[in-house]
Design a protein around this motif. Sequence first.
Motif, short mmCIF file in Angstrom:
data_model
loop_
_atom_site.label_atom_id
_atom_site.label_comp_id
_atom_site.label_asym_id
_atom_site.label_seq_id
_atom_site.Cartn_x
_atom_site.Cartn_y
_atom_site.Cartn_z
N VAL A 4 0.86 -1.18 0.00
CA VAL A 4 0.00 0.00 0.00
C VAL A 4 0.90 1.23 0.00
O VAL A 4 1.87 1.31 0.75
N VAL A 5 0.58 2.19 -0.85
CA VAL A 5 1.36 3.42 -0.98
C VAL A 5 0.63 4.54 -0.22
O VAL A 5 -0.54 4.81 -0.48
N ASP A 6 1.35 5.16 0.70
CA ASP A 6 0.76 6.21 1.55
C ASP A 6 1.31 7.61 1.22
O ASP A 6 1.48 8.44 2.12
N ILE A 7 1.56 7.88 -0.04
CA ILE A 7 2.08 9.20 -0.42
C ILE A 7 1.07 10.28 -0.06
O ILE A 7 1.46 11.36 0.41
N ASP A 8 -0.22 10.01 -0.23
CA ASP A 8 -1.23 11.02 0.08
C ASP A 8 -1.20 11.41 1.55
O ASP A 8 -1.42 12.59 1.89
N ALA A 12 -0.39 15.27 2.81
CA ALA A 12 -1.26 16.00 3.74
C ALA A 12 -0.48 16.50 4.94
O ALA A 12 -0.65 17.65 5.37
N ARG A 13 0.39 15.66 5.48
CA ARG A 13 1.20 16.06 6.65
C ARG A 13 2.12 17.23 6.31
O ARG A 13 2.38 18.07 7.17
N ARG A 14 2.63 17.24 5.09
CA ARG A 14 3.57 18.29 4.68
C ARG A 14 2.85 19.48 4.03
O ARG A 14 3.49 20.44 3.64
N LYS A 15 1.53 19.36 3.89
CA LYS A 15 0.73 20.41 3.23
C LYS A 15 1.32 20.76 1.86
O LYS A 15 1.54 21.92 1.52
N MET A 16 1.52 19.70 1.08
CA MET A 16 2.14 19.84 -0.23
C MET A 16 1.19 19.28 -1.29
O MET A 16 0.50 18.29 -1.05
N VAL A 18 0.28 17.56 -5.09
CA VAL A 18 0.85 16.55 -5.98
C VAL A 18 1.76 17.22 -7.01
O VAL A 18 2.85 16.73 -7.29
N GLY A 19 1.32 18.34 -7.55
CA GLY A 19 2.13 19.05 -8.55
C GLY A 19 3.46 19.52 -8.00
O GLY A 19 4.49 19.41 -8.66
N GLU A 20 3.44 20.05 -6.78
CA GLU A 20 4.68 20.51 -6.15
C GLU A 20 5.63 19.34 -5.90
O GLU A 20 6.83 19.44 -6.16
N LEU A 21 5.09 18.22 -5.39
CA LEU A 21 5.93 17.06 -5.15
C LEU A 21 6.50 16.52 -6.45
O LEU A 21 7.69 16.21 -6.53
N ALA A 22 5.69 16.42 -7.48
CA ALA A 22 6.16 15.93 -8.78
C ALA A 22 7.30 16.79 -9.30
O ALA A 22 8.31 16.27 -9.80
N GLU A 23 7.16 18.11 -9.15
CA GLU A 23 8.22 19.01 -9.61
C GLU A 23 9.50 18.81 -8.81
O GLU A 23 10.59 18.75 -9.38
N ALA A 54 12.24 14.80 -0.71
CA ALA A 54 11.28 15.90 -0.87
C ALA A 54 10.29 15.97 0.29
O ALA A 54 9.85 17.05 0.67
N LEU A 55 9.94 14.81 0.84
CA LEU A 55 8.95 14.75 1.92
C LEU A 55 9.58 14.64 3.31
O LEU A 55 8.87 14.56 4.30
N SER A 56 10.91 14.61 3.36
CA SER A 56 11.64 14.45 4.62
C SER A 56 11.09 13.27 5.43
O SER A 56 10.64 13.42 6.56
N CYS A 57 11.12 12.09 4.79
CA CYS A 57 10.58 10.91 5.44
C CYS A 57 11.42 9.69 5.09
O CYS A 57 12.38 9.78 4.33
N GLN A 58 11.04 8.56 5.63
CA GLN A 58 11.68 7.28 5.36
C GLN A 58 10.82 6.47 4.38
O GLN A 58 9.61 6.70 4.30
N PRO A 59 11.41 5.51 3.66
CA PRO A 59 10.62 4.68 2.74
C PRO A 59 9.43 4.02 3.42
O PRO A 59 8.35 3.90 2.83
N GLY A 60 9.58 3.62 4.66
CA GLY A 60 8.49 3.00 5.39
C GLY A 60 7.33 3.93 5.68
O GLY A 60 6.23 3.48 6.00
N ASP A 61 7.56 5.23 5.57
CA ASP A 61 6.47 6.20 5.71
C ASP A 61 5.60 6.24 4.45
O ASP A 61 4.46 6.70 4.50
#
Length: 77
Positions: A4-8, A12-16, A18-23, A54-61
């Motif tokens: 399961v992918v939890d990018i969303d 939300a946590r980073r208030k970012m 999809v377009g900004e993350l993709a860039e 970009a999200l300042s997280c770990q792969p497990g996040d």
Amino acid sequence: MPIVVDIDVMLARRKMSVGELAERVGITPANLAVLKNGRAKAVRFTTLAALCEALSCQPGDLLRWEEGAGGDGEPEE
């Protein structure tokens, strides 16, 4: 697929957006949407590393294994 992918959640946590993350990651918003919605069959480690940076997280996040999860991230019946 039981991955399961939890990018969303991280977006939300980073208030970012999809377009900004993709860039920031250097992929198209369409390809990020495929990954975010659990429709991707694979992800390159370089892309995963860029997402984590970009999200300042770990792969497990971003990725987790869930027994019985279907292709859309929802448990199979």
